[in-house]
Design an enzyme around this catalytic site. Structure first.
Site, short mmCIF file in Angstrom:
data_model
loop_
_atom_site.label_atom_id
_atom_site.label_comp_id
_atom_site.label_asym_id
_atom_site.label_seq_id
_atom_site.Cartn_x
_atom_site.Cartn_y
_atom_site.Cartn_z
N ASP A 99 46.04 -116.24 6.08
CA ASP A 99 45.16 -115.15 5.67
C ASP A 99 45.79 -114.44 4.47
O ASP A 99 46.99 -114.50 4.25
CB ASP A 99 44.87 -114.19 6.81
CG ASP A 99 46.00 -114.09 7.82
OD1 ASP A 99 47.15 -114.47 7.50
OD2 ASP A 99 45.76 -113.64 8.94
N GLU A 104 41.18 -109.09 8.02
CA GLU A 104 41.26 -107.77 8.62
C GLU A 104 39.89 -107.17 8.91
O GLU A 104 39.76 -106.28 9.75
CB GLU A 104 42.05 -106.82 7.71
CG GLU A 104 43.52 -107.19 7.53
CD GLU A 104 44.34 -107.07 8.81
OE1 GLU A 104 43.79 -106.62 9.85
OE2 GLU A 104 45.52 -107.44 8.79
#
Length: 446
Positions: free
Chosen positions: A103, A173
């Site tokens: 990520d 997120e």
């Protein structure tokens, strides 16, 4: 086959055992030496990423760095997949296809670690507000391990066969990056994986260790907004109003019974009211109060029942308070940011754990507990293709700090804390070794 022939076959087979063991040991030594030699450049990469985080949906520079690392390792790279997503493909003969994800995004947190390379970056977020940024969840560690693994596997092509698909995912997120990449054709424009694996650092595991768990490891995450409506008026004359603050208080208390009295004790669930706002002045009863909730669960069944219970309780309490039909509470789901529960395929996780144990030693491979945090890596296993997935955890904290926390009872800084500071060298080296070992297990030539 006579007895002598059987004995000859057995002796030949036994004679191979030391050779196989020696080959494995030699491979591990090769990887260890390369990790050590590569570490200075990985550390520089880590410090650069750490010092310049970018927020979800804004990861342009970060994605460019990940793309550069993949190209330099020999991958065919496609950028801007599902936003700032990056896909690197390395084909190496026949065999399965393995997806490895990292990520990219940081968080709007002002770093307070005191590190010499601490982030001092401030940016304007998507709403135009200036905010401090920090890699408070360790995505900088993930990307550094990812880059090291890409380099390692590219250099070990003689030891594996198949296809690697390495992806840099934006907006984890916010729980929307995986969905965006899948919607943009991740499984149709690129080789469809037979397996998907990832790692995530952990703020309670010592650096140098990893952790695995079969089955559910992370939770469904739902966000709910509730507007509690009433009839406002003067605080001195409450009998002429329908007080939404009192009603909101009753709703907050009643919501606690969803877990304690409506959910089976063996079914994990969380209902948390994280925000409540209403009113402007001491003597004014407002017209409305706003609540924000996070709901956590593992199974789709518990998730559905919890959501329905929230809606029922809001309406029921409003009726009990005499709220007219046209002023019933408004319950809104933020479906766009729903994150489904992460389910580690048991068979795949067993293979990954076996590889981690072989490469790191059993004392460095822990069995961890499921958590109620969310991770949209889960989506790669929830498409129609039902790709088996495994997310394992990477220890990131100095062992002495973990020991002191256990001794004193003082909690360590958690992920998303402004004081969360991974111990880079053992964390990165262990991460590269672990991910390389897992990949070689799944793609290795037999």
């Amino acid at each position: 086959m006579n007895t002598r022939a059987r004995l000859a076959v057995l002796v030949s087979a036994l004679a191979l055992v030391p050779c196989i063991g020696a080959a494995d040991a030699a491979l591990r030594e090769t990887v260890a030496s390369q990790v050590a030699a590569d570490y200075p450049s990985l550390d520089a990469l880590y410090q650069d990423l750490h010092g310049r985080p970018e927020l979800s949906l804004m990861e342009e520079r970060t994605a460019g760095i990940v793309a550069r690392e993949l190209r330099n390792a020999g991958f065919e790279v496609t950028e801007r997949v599902g936003g700032f997503g990056v896909v690197g493909v390395l084909k190496n003969g026949p065999g399965p296809t393995l997806l490895i994800r990292t990520d990219l995004d940081g968080l709007p947190v002002e770093e307070e670690t005191g590190l010499p390379y601490a982030s001092k970056t401030r940016v304007k977020d998507l709403a135009g507000r200036e905010v401090a940024t920090m890699h408070a969840c360790g995505h900088d560690i993930h990307m550094t391990v990812f880059a090291g693994t890409a380099r390692m596997l590219a250099s070990l092509k003689a030891r594996w066969s198949g296809t690697l698909v390495l992806i840099g995912q934006p907006a984890e997120e916010r729980g929307i990056g995986a969905r965006a990449m899948l919607a943009d054709g991740l499984y149709t424009k690129f080789p469809k994986p037979d397996f998907a694996i990832a790692l995530h650092d952990m703020a309670t595991l010592p650096a140098g260790t990893v952790g695995t768990i079969e089955g559910y490891s992370m939770a469904n995450v739902d966000s709910i907004d509730i507007t509690v409506r009433g009839i406002g008026g003067h605080g001195a004359y409450p009998h002429t109003t329908k007080d939404p603050i009192v009603l909101a208080a009753k709703i907050v208390l009643a919501l606690q019974t969803i877990v304690s009295r409506e959910t089976r004790p063996v079914d994990p669930a969380v209902v948390t009211v994280g925000s409540i706002h209403g009113g402007t002045k001491h003597n004014i009863i407002p017209d409305e109060v706003k609540l924000q909730l996070t709901l956590r669960s593992y199974t789709d069944e518990v998730r559905t029942r919890t959501i329905e219970a929230v809606k029922r309780i809001c309406r029921g309490e409003a009726i009990a308070s005499g709220i007219p039909d046209d002023r019933m509470p408004i319950v809104t789901m933020s479906e766009g940011e729903f994150t489904p529960a992460n389910y580690n395929d048991p068979a795949l996780t067993q293979r990954v754990r076996g590889a981690l144990t072989a490469w790191l030693g059993s004392d460095r491979v822990k069995t961890i507990e499921p958590e109620m945090g969310g991770e949209d890596f889960s989506r790669y296993g929830r498409t129609a293709e039902r790709v088996p997935i495994c997310l394992f955890r990477l220890g990131a904290v100095a062992p002495e700090k973990v020991a002191e926390s256990e001794r004193s009872g003082q909690p360590l800084p958690s992920l998303h804390s402004s004081k969360f500071a991974p111990l880079p060298e053992p964390t990165i080296k262990t991460g590269v070794t672990a991910m390389t070992g897992a990949a070689l297990e799944l793609l290795g030539k037999k």
